[in-house]
Scaffold this active site. Structure first.
Site, short mmCIF file in Angstrom:
data_model
loop_
_atom_site.label_atom_id
_atom_site.label_comp_id
_atom_site.label_asym_id
_atom_site.label_seq_id
_atom_site.Cartn_x
_atom_site.Cartn_y
_atom_site.Cartn_z
N HIS C 78 0.84 -1.20 0.00
CA HIS C 78 0.00 0.00 0.00
C HIS C 78 0.87 1.25 0.00
CE1 HIS C 78 -2.82 3.08 1.32
NE2 HIS C 78 -2.13 3.25 2.44
N ASP C 107 6.24 21.00 -27.10
CA ASP C 107 6.18 19.67 -26.50
C ASP C 107 7.20 19.64 -25.37
OD1 ASP C 107 6.24 16.71 -26.07
OD2 ASP C 107 4.99 16.73 -27.86
N TRP C 143 7.20 0.28 3.82
CA TRP C 143 7.67 1.00 2.64
C TRP C 143 9.03 1.63 2.91
CZ3 TRP C 143 8.48 6.21 0.94
CH2 TRP C 143 8.35 7.18 1.94
N SER C 171 13.14 5.80 -14.24
CA SER C 171 11.99 6.51 -14.80
C SER C 171 11.89 7.92 -14.22
CB SER C 171 10.72 5.72 -14.50
OG SER C 171 9.60 6.54 -14.58
N SER C 172 12.00 8.03 -12.89
CA SER C 172 11.85 9.34 -12.26
C SER C 172 12.95 10.29 -12.67
CB SER C 172 11.88 9.22 -10.74
OG SER C 172 10.79 8.49 -10.30
N HIS C 255 13.04 12.04 3.07
CA HIS C 255 12.39 13.29 3.42
C HIS C 255 12.17 14.19 2.20
CE1 HIS C 255 10.48 16.25 5.71
NE2 HIS C 255 11.13 17.10 4.93
N GLU C 257 11.69 13.25 -0.59
CA GLU C 257 10.62 12.54 -1.29
C GLU C 257 9.24 13.04 -0.83
OE1 GLU C 257 10.33 10.42 -3.70
OE2 GLU C 257 8.23 9.86 -3.40
N TYR C 259 8.44 15.90 0.19
CA TYR C 259 8.18 17.22 -0.40
C TYR C 259 7.97 17.11 -1.90
CZ TYR C 259 8.86 19.07 4.14
OH TYR C 259 8.71 19.30 5.47
N SER C 270 -1.98 27.01 -5.97
CA SER C 270 -1.65 28.41 -6.26
C SER C 270 -2.19 28.85 -7.62
CB SER C 270 -0.14 28.64 -6.23
OG SER C 270 0.38 28.18 -5.02
N HIS C 304 14.78 13.57 11.39
CA HIS C 304 13.60 13.68 12.29
C HIS C 304 12.74 12.41 12.23
CE1 HIS C 304 11.40 15.91 8.81
NE2 HIS C 304 11.11 14.64 8.74
N HIS C 305 13.03 11.54 11.28
CA HIS C 305 12.34 10.25 11.27
C HIS C 305 13.03 9.25 12.19
CE1 HIS C 305 9.72 11.28 7.87
NE2 HIS C 305 10.73 12.00 7.47
N THR C 330 6.56 27.30 4.84
CA THR C 330 5.25 26.70 4.56
C THR C 330 4.15 27.64 5.04
OG1 THR C 330 6.33 24.61 5.05
CG2 THR C 330 3.96 24.55 4.66
N LYS C 333 3.37 30.29 2.63
CA LYS C 333 2.47 29.84 1.57
C LYS C 333 1.02 29.88 2.01
CE LYS C 333 5.29 27.11 -1.38
NZ LYS C 333 4.59 27.51 -2.59
N ARG C 452 1.92 1.69 15.10
CA ARG C 452 1.53 1.45 13.72
C ARG C 452 2.04 0.08 13.28
NH1 ARG C 452 5.72 5.33 10.35
NH2 ARG C 452 4.77 4.27 8.58
#
Ligand code: HEA
Ligand code: HEA
Ligand code: CUA
Ligand SMILES: [Cu+2]
Lengths: 295, 375, 527
Positions: C78, C107, C143, C171-172, C255, C257, C259, C270, C304-305, C330, C333, C452
């Site tokens: 998931h 293009d 994950w 790919s990315s 991290h 990722e 964002y 926006s 921080h993780h 943030t 924004k 979790r």
């Protein structure tokens, strides 16, 4: 900036076939490796899948690049298209830089933090309780697990092959630059000569690297499974070696192209891209020589 | 199963309708805890929470005000302003100040949490798939602590007890009023030892030791429950912690008990055991220590955990059987039980496995055979 | 989302090929965008069904539906599918469709590579999903695949997982380079950087993040591969490595990722808010600077993780402070969006509703993020459902609502038809209710102590879990309404004008609806 003549190619079968090639390589390699590790778990014939995938991808990449070369020589590319390739190549090299950065980061971490902690120093020094016989030193001849996981008996002496290899790669950068200048000045013969020298220097580098690995495995006991020293050593130098090989191969293609009369003094991005790549590989070597071999 | 599901669903719907009343006995917030550190953390948590709530009230307040007042259907005409240096500086500066105000108490608490010096009791905690091992350093006391909830409860075959999934066979006993230092590590994968009431959560990293501490004030004797808090494989959800805080005197007495028990155990192993005795004991040990992976009927689980019923090793190869239970198998979840179970228990469980579920070998494995195998 | 009906009737020169091969061989940015979007939607349903299996198991205490072993495979798949298969490809799809239209390019810069970036994905995810049907089972280590659970103790499918990640990475990176090059090199004359629409800006910065961190992910899975099969000791203390090292490298990728999954949504919102407030975006320049600051900070907050893995005090403090700093840009924004609405002339079509919900619910998710950033408190929150609540608030009503808002906003431009506004609003309200009923209670069970990644839980968590499960089904089935609306709009509906929305401004609204197969063959001039 004008976009009026920007070349948008017709639909193309390259990408989809390349994707088939890639999945063949991935699924095949996965199957082969699983076979290797657990003796026969997995599906039948992964080697075949891998081989077909690799050939497919190689075939497509060959055609793809040929097509680009043909298009380019047919004058279908505007200077703006050229610019797109430049930016593209530049950022591709940046992504490679980050790939190597990850491994250099790992090296820094194990030397600066993990090793000393296991030896009882610093914030996690109580870890030493678990490895009472471990003394940390770099290069790491003794692993925390002691006799269960023997470390290398010796490591590569930086002042022999590695120094020689440094000289080889450094001079190859110089010869490549000479070739580039020659190309700009339209001295085709000179370009061909110096580019050939560059490729040969690269090949000799790879040859010595292989010798070094053989020595490491047969005489020094320095292997992938001799603990973290071997792990970082082979990953960093190994990926670098692969890049040198690819780079030399690309330069070799450029050499063929020049022999065939491709490129003009102001239109030779293929050559330049290969040169950027080569210089990048060179810079990585300097980092390796410093942080893997000497320090 | 379905009727129970419906029951729950209807109780939830009822609960939602009569929300305020039902909410009263739901646990909504972080526990305040019983140590100075846990209470500081709680205060910090509430402080940040309320700051966020108030920022939210202001920001969403302005937003909903605009949504209601400045809508086209009310004839609002859009003005065209689109910047204001002053405002933008202001709302950069104000959050900065707020953040600094948060960082100060946070730093203080963190520094306090890191001070593991001057401890009176040192306990080494080792995570295993899927149980905890406790060693009281310098006391010659140590044991394993397993989940004691039965599989029948887990698979809904009987009523679930009050402390469903939060109960263990052996509590980790600690004294109040003395600084406890925990040295946390692991034997296989990463686990995390977490007891919310004392606000200790530390990852158990194989090969490394992390330190943490707690001081439970006198008068706070009692049971405090926690769970493993890092994904550690199939039974990550089934390795709870029960911390039993007792007075210093009771603690000393408990330590003596443990040491005496161990001596008695060793002596017992030299005695004689009948096949029947071993089978009874073995069934018990099996249910407690092995059934979690090998299934209650020795049927195994999935592709990873082999069935023992009908397994060649459990029918023919007795030496191999004893060996794998004593020493485990590296790189798999099958661990060494030589330190976890007494010699009698190991003999019993092996005897049981060789005779239960149709493995009718008729063989008896005696404790003496285990003692010999360990040599 | 396709322009199938529309694209036949325009212009004689090279139009799309016919039949399935059009999609397989295409080099057209609009076709590729459409492919990405449909792929992402398929993955959303796949990952969503897995979430529903998870939620069903968690409906009440005790094991009911599945075994713990399979539960772990479901959460892992998931997470992976939602992150790499749904959210990221959806954003790339939107970029493919909109970036060239917004900057006046004919293009994408490298069209064939563009197609390759896409077609790698179905293969990579096909391989990943296939492991579910093998004897060893799918990846089951979360994950975040922490070593050594994902190395020494992993099922043998981990090898395929590793190569799958490599493929997604390729790919990315190619996709990101393409976007960077397009933006740098193919802007219409007069389209200076500081005139670019914010969606383009946010994607520009996102693409940099991708190029910088995907190779690091490739590096870390490669080290795993070596540890598992070739005897290296990167993550094994016995040979001098460290399992925590895995986490450092992973989160250095991980991290940024997260964002990557939110910045493009910031861009979409926006675009939408000024349109429906009929008022220019407040603080354009500060939006650009704020996005850049967030991207910069995202590289120095990863640990921080890992507050509970046992890092030195100074390290812990550094990462706490750095993380807290992200609240400032943030916040800028959020304040800018609110100021854009202030004294506007607002209407509330479906895209606007999703954008407004985004602002509120993302901010709530941001607040819980800030609470998590307070290291001492994180010792209590870490690895509980409080974290799950946090990241679903920023990802579902954050990233996913951003995508949905964008789809509604641009759908008339893509198809030439308006969607049915009543159905759209119905979809919105069902999603809004569903998402909150699902994820809000998770804050409470998390604080009350529910870890979790567990398939079964203690009795005191039962009620909130039951509520969350009910919410998940409401939310999940609401997405079928979305599917219905999409298909209906593609097949017909009220014809859209060129400008589509009264307050819409920008190049993409100057071309016909539906957008012709080829746009801006001649570059427009931007004043
Ligand atoms: C889109 C994805 C996304 C986004 C945008 C964020 C945003 C943030 N996240 Fe989140 N996060 C995740 C996705 C995301 N996160 C995921 C997936 C995980 C779990 C991974 C896993 O373990 O599986 C996670 C986990 C996670 C953790 C680890 C928790 C743990 O495991 O113990 C932490 C800790 O610091 C954290 C912090 C933050 C912070 C500070 C922000 C900030 O960017 C938020 C900033 C926003 C605001 C603060 C609101 C608006 C601001 C204002 C209105 C201004 C004024 C406000 C103040 C001054 C307070 N996140
Ligand atoms: C990136 C985005 C993303 C999104 C959109 C979601 C969406 C959802 N997530 Fe998930 N989630 C993650 C990212 C995401 N998640 C991550 C990264 C983790 C961590 C994984 C880990 O621990 O490793 C996680 C973990 C996670 C957990 C914790 C598991 C655990 O720790 O044990 C839970 C539990 O409730 C959950 C639930 C949900 C639900 C109910 C949704 C809902 O929003 C889903 C909505 C449902 C649908 C959209 C389905 C619609 C389809 C149908 C209704 C049927 C149609 C049928 C066919 C077509 C056949 N998620
Ligand atoms: Cu042990 Cu989770
Ligand atoms: Cu983060």
């Amino acid at each position: 900036m004008t976009t009026s003549s920007y070349y948008v190619p017709e639909s193309s079968y390259f990408p989809i076939v390349a994707s088939f090639g890639l999945i063949g390589m991935a699924a095949g390699a996965g199957g082969m490796i699983n076979h290797m590790s657990s003796g026969g778990v997995g599906y039948a014939f992964p080697h075949l899948v891998f081989l077909v995938g690799t050939l497919l991808l190689a075939f497509i990449l060959f055609n793809w690049f040929s097509k680009v070369i043909i298009e380019s020589r047919a004058g279908m590319y505007s200077p703006q298209m050229d610019m797109s390739y430049r930016w593209g190549m530049g950022w591709f090299i940046f992504s490679e830089v980050m790939f190597f950065a990850a491994f250099f980061g790992v090296l820094l971490y194990v030397r600066q933090w993990a090793g000393p902690w296991l030896d009882g120093q610093g914030d996690k020094g109580s870890s030493h309780m678990l490895w009472p016989d471990f003394d940390y030193a770099w290069p790491m001849f003794n692993n925390p697990a002691g006799a269960d996981l023997p470390g290398p008996k010796a490591v590569i002496d930086p002042w022999h092959i590695p120094l020689l290899n440094t000289v080889l790669l450094m001079s190859s950068s110089v010869t490549l630059t000479i070739a580039h200048h020659a190309l700009r000045a339209m001295h085709r013969g000179k370009t061909i000569f110096w580019l050939a020298v560059t490729v040969i220097l690269g090949a000799i580098f790879v040859y010595y690297q292989v010798l070094e690995y053989i020595e490491a495995y047969t005489e020094l006991g320095l292997t992938l499974d001799s603990g973290i020293y071997g792990s970082t050593f082979f990953m960093l130098t190994g990926f670098h070696g692969v890049h040198v090989t690819i780079g030399a191969f690309i330069l070799f293609i450029m050499w063929i192209r020049i022999c065939k009369g491709h490129f003009t003094p102001d239109q030779h991005f293929g050559f330049e891209a290969a040169a950027w790549y080569w210089h990048f590989v060179d810079m990585v070597w300097v980092g390796l020589f410093l942080f893997v071999y000497i320090l | 199963m379905f009727s129970r599901a419906w029951q729950r669903l209807s109780s939830v719907v009822l609960g939602l309708v009569s929300a305020p009343a039902a909410m009263a006995d739901w646990e909504l917030n972080m526990p305040r805890g019983i140590t100075e550190v846990s209470q500081s953390i709680y205060e910090l948590h509430m402080l940040i929470f309320w700051i966020c709530v108030w920022i939210g009230v202001v920001v969403f307040g302005v937003m909903f005000y605009s949504i209601f007042k400045h809508r086209k259907s009310k004839g609002a005409v859009a003005s065209q302003f689109h910047e204001s240096l002053g405002l933008e500086l202001l709302w950069t500066a104000v959050p900065t100040v707020i953040l600094i105000a948060m960082a100060v108490p946070a730093t203080t608490v963190l520094i306090q949490m890191y001070d593991t010096t001057n401890s009176a009791v040192d306990i080494k905690i080792t995570g295993h798939q899927w149980k905890w091992q406790y060693d009281y350093l310098g006391e010659d006391v140590g044991f394993f602590s397993n989940l004691s909830t039965t599989t029948d409860e887990i698979y809904n075959r009987t009523e679930k007890g009050e402390n469903y999934l939060l109960e263990v066979d052996k509590h980790v006993v600690v004294p109040t009023g003395q600084k406890l230092r925990f040295l946390i590590t692991s034997n296989d994968v990463i686990h995390a030892w977490w007891v919310p009431e004392i606000a200790v959560k530390k990852d158990a990293i194989p090969g490394y030791i992390n330190e943490s501490w707690a001081l439970i004030p006198e008068g706070q004797e009692g049971l405090y429950r926690g769970q493993c808090a890092e994904l550690c494989g199939v039974q990550h959800g089934f390795m709870p912690i029960v911390l039993e805080a007792v007075t210093a005197d009771e603690y000393q007495a408990w330590l003596d008990d443990q040491r005496a028990g161990k001596i008695a155990e060793a002596a017992a192993a030299l005695g004689d055991f009948s096949y029947d005795e071993l089978m009874v004991e073995g069934a018990e040990v099996y249910a407690r220590s092995c059934a979690g992976c090998h299934g209650t009927e020795g049927q195994g689980m999935g592709s990873v955990f082999p069935a023992l019923a009908g397994s060649p090793i459990a029918i023919n190869d007795m030496a191999g059987h004893i060996d794998i239970v004593l020493n485990g198998k590296a790189g798999t979840a099958m661990q060494s039980f030589s330190a976890q179970l007494s010699d009698v228990e190991i003999a019993a469980v092996i005897t049981y496995e060789r005779n239960a579920w149709g493995n009718d070998t008729g063989e008896t494995v005696t404790p003496q055979m285990i003692i010999d195998a360990k040599k | 989302m396709t322009t199938a009906t529309a694209s036949h009737d325009d212009h004689g020169h090279h139009g799309p090929a016919k039949g399935i091969m059009r999609w397989v061989l295409t080099t057209n940015h609009k076709d590729i965008g459409t492919l990405y979007l449909w792929f992402a939607f398929t993955m959303l349903l796949t990952g969503g069904v897995m979430a529903l299996i998870v939620r069903t198991e968690l409906f009440q205490p005790g094991m009911q539906l599945i075994e713990p072993e399979f539960y772990n495979q479901m959460t892992t798949m998931h997470g992976l599918i939602m992150v790499f298969g749904a959210i990221m490809p959806a954003f790339v799809g939107l970029a493919n469709w909109m970036v060239p239209l917004m900057i006046g390019a004919p293009d994408m810069a490298l069209p064939r590579m563009n197609n390759w970036s896409f077609w790698i994905l179905p293969f990579a995810f096909g391989m990943l999903l296939f492991t579910l049907f093998t004897e060893a089972g799918a990846p089951n280590f979360g994950w975040t695949f922490y070593a050594p659970l994902s190395t020494t103790y992993a099922p043998s499918s981990v090898t395929y997982f590793i190569f799958g990640v490599h493929m997604m990475g390729i790919s990315s990176i190619m996709g990101a380079i393409n976007i960077i090059v397009t933006i740098l090199n193919l802007r219409a004359p007069g389209m200076t950087l500081m005139k670019m629409p914010l969606f383009v800006w946010t994607w520009f910065i996102t693409a940099y993040l991708l190029v910088a961190v995907m190779p690091v992910l490739a590096g870390v899975v490669t080290m795993m591969l070596m540890d598992i099969h070739f005897g290296t000791s990167f993550f094994d203390a016995a040979g001098g490595g460290d399992p925590v090292l895995f986490q450092h490298v992973f989160w250095f990728f991980g991290h940024p990722e997260v964002y990557i999954m939110i910045l493009p949504a910031f861009g979409i919102v926006s675009q939408i808010i000024p349109t429906f407030a009929r008022k220019p975006l407040f603080g354009y320049a500060s939006m650009v600077y704020a996005t850049s600051s967030i991207a910069f900070l995202s590289f120095i907050v990863w640990a921080h993780h890992m507050f509970t893995v046992g890092m030195p005090l100074q390290t812990e403090l550094f990462f706490m402070y750095a993380t807290m700093l992200i609240a400032i840009p943030t916040g800028v924004k959020v304040f800018n969006w609110v100021s854009t609405m202030f004294r506007g002339s607002m209407t509330f079509e479906t895209p606007m509703l999703f954008a407004l919900a985004f602002v509120v619910l993302f901010t709530i998710g941001g607040f819980s993020g800030l609470m998590l950033a307070i290291a001492p408190a994180d010792f209590q929150y870490h690895d509980t459902y409080f974290v799950v609540a946090h990241f679903h608030y920023v990802l579902v009503p954050g990233a996913l609502f951003g995508i949905i808002a964008g789809v509604y906003y641009w759908l008339p431009k893509w198809t030439g038809n308006y969607y049915n506004e009543k159905l759209g609003k119905f979809h919105f309200w069902m999603s809004f209710i569903g998402v909150n009923v699902t994820f809000f209670p998770m804050h409470f069970v998390g604080l009350a102590g529910m870890p979790r990644r567990i398939p079964d839980y203690a009795l005191q968590f039962a009620d909130f879990n039951a509520i969350a499960t009910v919410g998940a089904f409401i939310f999940g089935f609401s997405q079928l309404i979305f599917l219905f609306i999409l298909i209906k709009t593609i097949r017909g509906g009220e014809k859209a004008t060129d400008q589509v929305w009264e307050g819409a401004e920008g190049l993409e609204w100057t071309i016909p609806s539906p957008a012709p197969y080829h746009t801006f063959a001649e570059a427009p001039h931007v004043k």
